[in-house]
Write a protein that holds these residues in place. Sequence first.
Motif, PDB file in Angstrom:
ATOM      1  N   TRP A  10     -46.072  -7.015 -37.412  1.00  0.00           N
ATOM      2  CA  TRP A  10     -45.564  -5.936 -38.264  1.00  0.00           C
ATOM      3  C   TRP A  10     -44.037  -5.898 -38.268  1.00  0.00           C
ATOM      4  N   LEU A  11     -43.424  -6.297 -37.168  1.00  0.00           N
ATOM      5  CA  LEU A  11     -41.964  -6.361 -37.134  1.00  0.00           C
ATOM      6  C   LEU A  11     -41.453  -7.424 -38.101  1.00  0.00           C
ATOM      7  N   SER A  12     -42.190  -8.535 -38.223  1.00  0.00           N
ATOM      8  CA  SER A  12     -41.790  -9.571 -39.188  1.00  0.00           C
ATOM      9  C   SER A  12     -41.914  -9.053 -40.619  1.00  0.00           C
ATOM     10  N   LEU A  13     -42.925  -8.188 -40.875  1.00  0.00           N
ATOM     11  CA  LEU A  13     -43.059  -7.601 -42.204  1.00  0.00           C
ATOM     12  C   LEU A  13     -41.906  -6.642 -42.493  1.00  0.00           C
ATOM     13  N   VAL A  14     -41.481  -5.877 -41.477  1.00  0.00           N
ATOM     14  CA  VAL A  14     -40.333  -4.987 -41.649  1.00  0.00           C
ATOM     15  C   VAL A  14     -39.080  -5.797 -41.960  1.00  0.00           C
ATOM     16  N   GLY A  15     -38.892  -6.920 -41.247  1.00  0.00           N
ATOM     17  CA  GLY A  15     -37.757  -7.791 -41.537  1.00  0.00           C
ATOM     18  C   GLY A  15     -37.805  -8.319 -42.956  1.00  0.00           C
ATOM     19  N   SER A  16     -39.003  -8.693 -43.422  1.00  0.00           N
ATOM     20  CA  SER A  16     -39.156  -9.179 -44.800  1.00  0.00           C
ATOM     21  C   SER A  16     -38.821  -8.082 -45.806  1.00  0.00           C
ATOM     22  N   ILE A  17     -39.229  -6.856 -45.509  1.00  0.00           N
ATOM     23  CA  ILE A  17     -38.946  -5.724 -46.398  1.00  0.00           C
ATOM     24  C   ILE A  17     -37.441  -5.507 -46.521  1.00  0.00           C
ATOM     25  N   TRP A  18     -36.744  -5.532 -45.394  1.00  0.00           N
ATOM     26  CA  TRP A  18     -35.294  -5.337 -45.438  1.00  0.00           C
ATOM     27  C   TRP A  18     -34.593  -6.459 -46.195  1.00  0.00           C
ATOM     28  N   LEU A  19     -35.064  -7.692 -46.000  1.00  0.00           N
ATOM     29  CA  LEU A  19     -34.457  -8.816 -46.718  1.00  0.00           C
ATOM     30  C   LEU A  19     -34.705  -8.703 -48.225  1.00  0.00           C
ATOM     31  N   GLN A  20     -35.907  -8.303 -48.595  1.00  0.00           N
ATOM     32  CA  GLN A  20     -36.201  -8.162 -50.020  1.00  0.00           C
ATOM     33  C   GLN A  20     -35.371  -7.050 -50.660  1.00  0.00           C
ATOM     34  N   THR A  21     -35.094  -6.006 -49.896  1.00  0.00           N
ATOM     35  CA  THR A  21     -34.315  -4.891 -50.440  1.00  0.00           C
ATOM     36  C   THR A  21     -32.914  -5.328 -50.854  1.00  0.00           C
ATOM     37  N   ILE A  22     -32.331  -6.264 -50.112  1.00  0.00           N
ATOM     38  CA  ILE A  22     -30.950  -6.692 -50.420  1.00  0.00           C
ATOM     39  C   ILE A  22     -30.895  -8.032 -51.156  1.00  0.00           C
ATOM     40  N   ASN A  23     -32.077  -8.613 -51.443  1.00  0.00           N
ATOM     41  CA  ASN A  23     -32.088  -9.974 -51.994  1.00  0.00           C
ATOM     42  C   ASN A  23     -32.063 -10.018 -53.519  1.00  0.00           C
ATOM     43  N   GLY A  24     -31.522  -8.975 -54.144  1.00  0.00           N
ATOM     44  CA  GLY A  24     -31.337  -8.991 -55.589  1.00  0.00           C
ATOM     45  C   GLY A  24     -29.927  -8.611 -55.968  1.00  0.00           C
ATOM     46  N   PRO A  25     -28.913  -9.260 -55.367  1.00  0.00           N
ATOM     47  CA  PRO A  25     -27.536  -8.891 -55.704  1.00  0.00           C
ATOM     48  C   PRO A  25     -27.197  -9.135 -57.170  1.00  0.00           C
TER      49      PRO A  25
END
Length: 541
Positions: A10-25
């Motif tokens: 689940w921690l890896s999913l949280v990391g993926s969520i945070w990366l996706q949030t900023i991955n549309g500059p």
Amino acid sequence: MSSSPSSAHWLSLVGSIWLQTINGPNADFPVYSSQLKEIKGISQVRLNFLASASDVGKVFGWFAGVAALHLPLWAVALTGAAFGLVGYGVQFLFLDSPRLAYWHLFLLTSLAGNGICWINTVCYLLCINNFPSGSRVAVSLATSYLGLSAKFYTTVFETLPRAARARYSTTKVYLLLNAVVPMAVTLVAAPSLRLVEMVKQERNKKRSQAPFLGMFAITLATGACAIIGSVGAKSIGLSTREHMVSFFVLLALPLLIPVVLRVRKSMAKIRETKWENRVHDHDSDGPETAVAVSVVEIEVVKDKREEEEEQRQEAEQQQSSSSSSQEEVGGLRLLRKLDFWLYFFSYMFSGTLGLVFLNNLGQIAESRGLADASTLVSLSSSFGFFGRLLPAFLDYYTAKSGYSLSRTGSMAALMAPMSGAFFLLLHPNHMSLYASTAVVGTCTGAITSVAASATNELFGTKNFGVNHNVVVANIPLGSLCFGYLAAYLYQRGARGGSRCMGAACYRDTFILWGATCALGTALCAALYARSRGSAGKRLPR
């Protein structure tokens, strides 16, 4: 005993969520595109090519899939963030310099766009491999946050002190955010970006579903907060600062899921130790204790039998699903399959077309007399978020009912309303613009989210990293073609000037886009008809 996700998963999913949030500059480009056009003195056609530059970088996105086969995932993510740091950072430093030519801007934006592919690849692989039984739900949950990228960057921009914003132009501030924020967040999330082996542990069905339900609740609250901020927080008595604080707190809240799981596991170990000590202390107390221990042993044997039966059913389900799935396809074989080309062009005529529309929102808003495009961009971002989240809800609840939805069928169903939204844009009033933007944002987000699982469904998991990056190569191709068409018709409407005002500026463009999206719907329906034998079946109970 059965396999279930641990706190590390689940921690890896949280990391993926945070990366996706900023991955549309690149999603905030419409906010500053008009000002960039004036600063560099470029035409509308060249501006549209620049908007497509980020997508052009995705032509080489398959490098990320190859790198993921040989490098740790945290290194792949940091490489993508480094590309963005260089691409946008150099533009920030030298934007006002005449030595920064147009082709420099194009190449630097393409480099940053390629970095997006590297981070996306990491997120997809984490969700698919760390959640094998719920990969569709995990992928849809994580990628839904990509729809919040534009909202996130505009909110961060508004959070900055006025003195800092006054020092630089809006364009330079966004370029700085696009360069720095992805690298900072990737460094924070890097320790969680790893593949974790499934462990055998006691599983309670209700408890195993609780983390997903908790994540859904947090995600819904985050999306609702984003929409409230887009439509107007002040209209319900919420100040801008209060909205910003609540938005950032909700983005951090998914971290509670792995923390709670970790605490619960530690408490369970403590209780187990106490019970073992209690049994050991009373082992010689007489026949009553022996009877109690025997009862406990019987219960343990019964639980083990139930778990073995459940594990056998899971194995049968996995075997059945693997036997009914498509064969593993990769390399040049992929390009020789008719399904690939149907998928490629249906994606181009829908999801990619929606991205082109969103890239042109700044100019569309300006031509319709809207002074500030940020509200429209935030609206499309917020509804795009819910569009990306929709497949996760459908997958979760249909799987509980014993069914598996076809991804190609879902894509075809999403393309039809998108085509209608383009024709609705022919009406010149602002309400049509807002409604169509919400529909296109929702459908584009959902199609983009579904596409990751569709690639897996059609061509297998083994070569997913390379295959999906080959599929998304349609984005730069479609972005260039549709973007150039829109820019050419806009420039023709300007009649030699730099600006075109009125609903007629994009009328012909919307007609062509609507017809193209209708064609994409037909192609995807044909793909669904060909592939429905291996998808959309009832799952074994």
